[in-house]
Design a protein around this motif. Sequence first.
Motif, PDB file in Angstrom:
ATOM      1  N   TYR A  23       0.940  -1.318  -0.130  1.00  0.00           N
ATOM      2  CA  TYR A  23      -0.026  -0.006  -0.092  1.00  0.00           C
ATOM      3  C   TYR A  23       0.918   1.292  -0.096  1.00  0.00           C
ATOM      4  O   TYR A  23       2.003   1.182   0.089  1.00  0.00           O
ATOM      5  CB  TYR A  23      -0.573   0.143   1.194  1.00  0.00           C
ATOM      6  N   PHE A  24       0.240   2.450  -0.101  1.00  0.00           N
ATOM      7  CA  PHE A  24       1.107   3.783  -0.071  1.00  0.00           C
ATOM      8  C   PHE A  24       0.081   4.699   0.440  1.00  0.00           C
ATOM      9  O   PHE A  24      -1.151   4.637   0.634  1.00  0.00           O
ATOM     10  CB  PHE A  24       1.301   4.163  -1.499  1.00  0.00           C
ATOM     11  N   ASP A  25       0.751   5.560   1.252  1.00  0.00           N
ATOM     12  CA  ASP A  25       0.054   6.556   1.988  1.00  0.00           C
ATOM     13  C   ASP A  25       0.622   7.890   1.498  1.00  0.00           C
ATOM     14  O   ASP A  25       1.545   8.166   1.625  1.00  0.00           O
ATOM     15  CB  ASP A  25       0.337   6.496   3.364  1.00  0.00           C
ATOM     16  N   VAL A  26      -0.435   8.865   1.051  1.00  0.00           N
ATOM     17  CA  VAL A  26      -0.032  10.207   0.679  1.00  0.00           C
ATOM     18  C   VAL A  26       0.386  10.885   2.127  1.00  0.00           C
ATOM     19  O   VAL A  26      -0.013  10.867   2.882  1.00  0.00           O
ATOM     20  CB  VAL A  26      -1.178  10.988   0.236  1.00  0.00           C
ATOM     21  N   SER A  61       2.895  17.357  -7.238  1.00  0.00           N
ATOM     22  CA  SER A  61       3.455  16.212  -6.910  1.00  0.00           C
ATOM     23  C   SER A  61       2.955  15.778  -5.414  1.00  0.00           C
ATOM     24  O   SER A  61       2.901  16.453  -4.539  1.00  0.00           O
ATOM     25  CB  SER A  61       4.948  16.029  -7.115  1.00  0.00           C
ATOM     26  N   LEU A  62       2.757  14.243  -5.215  1.00  0.00           N
ATOM     27  CA  LEU A  62       2.321  13.823  -4.069  1.00  0.00           C
ATOM     28  C   LEU A  62       3.346  12.952  -3.544  1.00  0.00           C
ATOM     29  O   LEU A  62       3.335  11.822  -3.966  1.00  0.00           O
ATOM     30  CB  LEU A  62       1.044  13.264  -4.189  1.00  0.00           C
ATOM     31  N   PRO A  63       4.086  13.272  -2.699  1.00  0.00           N
ATOM     32  CA  PRO A  63       4.829  12.196  -1.613  1.00  0.00           C
ATOM     33  C   PRO A  63       4.213  11.130  -1.110  1.00  0.00           C
ATOM     34  O   PRO A  63       3.326  11.328  -0.342  1.00  0.00           O
ATOM     35  CB  PRO A  63       6.132  13.154  -0.915  1.00  0.00           C
ATOM     36  N   ILE A 136      -6.351   8.584  -5.995  1.00  0.00           N
ATOM     37  CA  ILE A 136      -5.088   9.089  -6.269  1.00  0.00           C
ATOM     38  C   ILE A 136      -4.311   7.991  -6.444  1.00  0.00           C
ATOM     39  O   ILE A 136      -3.072   7.710  -6.113  1.00  0.00           O
ATOM     40  CB  ILE A 136      -4.416   9.656  -4.900  1.00  0.00           C
ATOM     41  N   ALA A 137      -4.724   7.322  -7.633  1.00  0.00           N
ATOM     42  CA  ALA A 137      -3.880   6.207  -8.232  1.00  0.00           C
ATOM     43  C   ALA A 137      -4.060   6.100  -9.623  1.00  0.00           C
ATOM     44  O   ALA A 137      -5.235   6.310 -10.348  1.00  0.00           O
ATOM     45  CB  ALA A 137      -4.083   4.943  -7.646  1.00  0.00           C
ATOM     46  N   GLU A 138      -3.167   5.820 -10.319  1.00  0.00           N
ATOM     47  CA  GLU A 138      -3.345   5.475 -11.864  1.00  0.00           C
ATOM     48  C   GLU A 138      -4.167   3.830 -11.812  1.00  0.00           C
ATOM     49  O   GLU A 138      -4.118   3.056 -11.157  1.00  0.00           O
ATOM     50  CB  GLU A 138      -1.989   5.292 -12.653  1.00  0.00           C
ATOM     51  N   ALA A 139      -4.379   3.600 -13.278  1.00  0.00           N
ATOM     52  CA  ALA A 139      -5.160   2.263 -13.241  1.00  0.00           C
ATOM     53  C   ALA A 139      -4.368   1.144 -12.906  1.00  0.00           C
ATOM     54  O   ALA A 139      -4.992   0.323 -12.376  1.00  0.00           O
ATOM     55  CB  ALA A 139      -5.714   2.044 -14.479  1.00  0.00           C
ATOM     56  N   ASN A 140      -3.111   1.338 -13.117  1.00  0.00           N
ATOM     57  CA  ASN A 140      -2.128  -0.158 -12.643  1.00  0.00           C
ATOM     58  C   ASN A 140      -1.775  -0.057 -11.128  1.00  0.00           C
ATOM     59  O   ASN A 140      -1.066  -0.982 -10.521  1.00  0.00           O
ATOM     60  CB  ASN A 140      -0.940   0.011 -13.737  1.00  0.00           C
ATOM     61  N   GLY A 141      -2.500   1.032 -10.352  1.00  0.00           N
ATOM     62  CA  GLY A 141      -2.147   0.882  -8.898  1.00  0.00           C
ATOM     63  C   GLY A 141      -0.916   1.703  -8.508  1.00  0.00           C
ATOM     64  O   GLY A 141      -0.928   1.695  -7.092  1.00  0.00           O
ATOM     65  N   PRO A 143       1.128   4.674  -7.443  1.00  0.00           N
ATOM     66  CA  PRO A 143       0.680   6.227  -6.959  1.00  0.00           C
ATOM     67  C   PRO A 143       0.762   7.124  -7.878  1.00  0.00           C
ATOM     68  O   PRO A 143       1.793   7.127  -8.781  1.00  0.00           O
ATOM     69  CB  PRO A 143       1.454   6.298  -5.725  1.00  0.00           C
ATOM     70  N   LEU A 144       0.060   8.204  -7.970  1.00  0.00           N
ATOM     71  CA  LEU A 144       0.027   9.352  -8.811  1.00  0.00           C
ATOM     72  C   LEU A 144       1.253  10.187  -8.715  1.00  0.00           C
ATOM     73  O   LEU A 144       1.411  10.670  -7.422  1.00  0.00           O
ATOM     74  CB  LEU A 144      -1.341   9.942  -9.034  1.00  0.00           C
ATOM     75  N   LYS A 145       2.139  10.144  -9.483  1.00  0.00           N
ATOM     76  CA  LYS A 145       3.542  10.868  -9.013  1.00  0.00           C
ATOM     77  C   LYS A 145       3.244  12.541  -9.142  1.00  0.00           C
ATOM     78  O   LYS A 145       3.794  13.202  -8.508  1.00  0.00           O
ATOM     79  CB  LYS A 145       4.572  10.458 -10.175  1.00  0.00           C
ATOM     80  N   GLN A 146       2.630  12.999 -10.428  1.00  0.00           N
ATOM     81  CA  GLN A 146       2.553  14.375 -10.626  1.00  0.00           C
ATOM     82  C   GLN A 146       1.202  14.731 -11.356  1.00  0.00           C
ATOM     83  O   GLN A 146       0.891  13.923 -12.454  1.00  0.00           O
ATOM     84  CB  GLN A 146       3.705  14.838 -11.287  1.00  0.00           C
ATOM     85  N   LEU A 147       0.612  16.073 -11.027  1.00  0.00           N
ATOM     86  CA  LEU A 147      -0.355  16.405 -12.060  1.00  0.00           C
ATOM     87  C   LEU A 147       0.213  17.684 -12.461  1.00  0.00           C
ATOM     88  O   LEU A 147       0.642  18.557 -11.673  1.00  0.00           O
ATOM     89  CB  LEU A 147      -1.612  16.495 -11.287  1.00  0.00           C
TER      90      LEU A 147
END
Length: 186
Positions: A23-26, A61-63, A136-141, A143-147
Motif C-alpha cells: 500500500y501507499f499513504d499520501v 506532486s504527492l510524496p 489518487i492512483a493510476e489504473a495500474n495501482g 501512486p500518482l506521481k504528478q499532475l
Amino acid sequence: MLLLWAPLYACEDECGSEPALAYFDVEGANLFALNSPANQTSRSIVPNESVSRPNLLLAMSLPVRYYSSAPARGGNRAYACSPLEPGQLGTDERVDSLTIRSRFDYDAQHPAGSSLNDLVALDYLPSGLILEPNRIAEANGQPLKQLNFRLRRAPTASGPQQFRVRLRLTNGEVYTAETVSFTLLP
C-alpha cells in the motif's frame, strides 16, 4: 532455545516471505512553477523571475510512503517496505477536493485568494488515470506521481503571482503547498 525462537517469528522478513499486499499513504503535496516552453525542457522558476502565461506549468506532486501488511502470530502487523509488485499497490485515500488559488489578484473575476479552478486545465493526464471516484492512483495501482496544470486564460496585466494548492482527502488529511513568487506575463 524456544524462548529465543518465538520473538523471531514475529520479526520475520518485514514484508513476509510470501507476497503481501503493498500500500501507499499520501504524506504531503508539493507545488512547483515551471517555465515550460513548447518543445523545450521545463525548468523551475526562481523567485521574482518573469514567465509568460503560455509557458507557465504548475506541477503538483504527492510524496507517498509505502507499507505492507504481513501475517504474524496474533494478527497482522504493518511494516515499512518497498512495494512488492507494481500491480499490487493500493490505497483507500481519495481526493475530497483540490483548489488552486493565488496570493495576488489574477483578474477582476479572480481577486487574491479566490479559487482559480475554473481557469486551470490539466496539461497532462497519465495514461489510465482513475478520475472516478477521485482515486489518487493510476489504473495500474501506481501512486500518482504528478499532475500538471496550465492556466487557460491570461491575467489582466503583468504582475506578481504565487499559486497555492489545497488538497483535502476523504480521510480528513489536508495538504497545502505553494510556488515561489514570480511575475506572470499575459
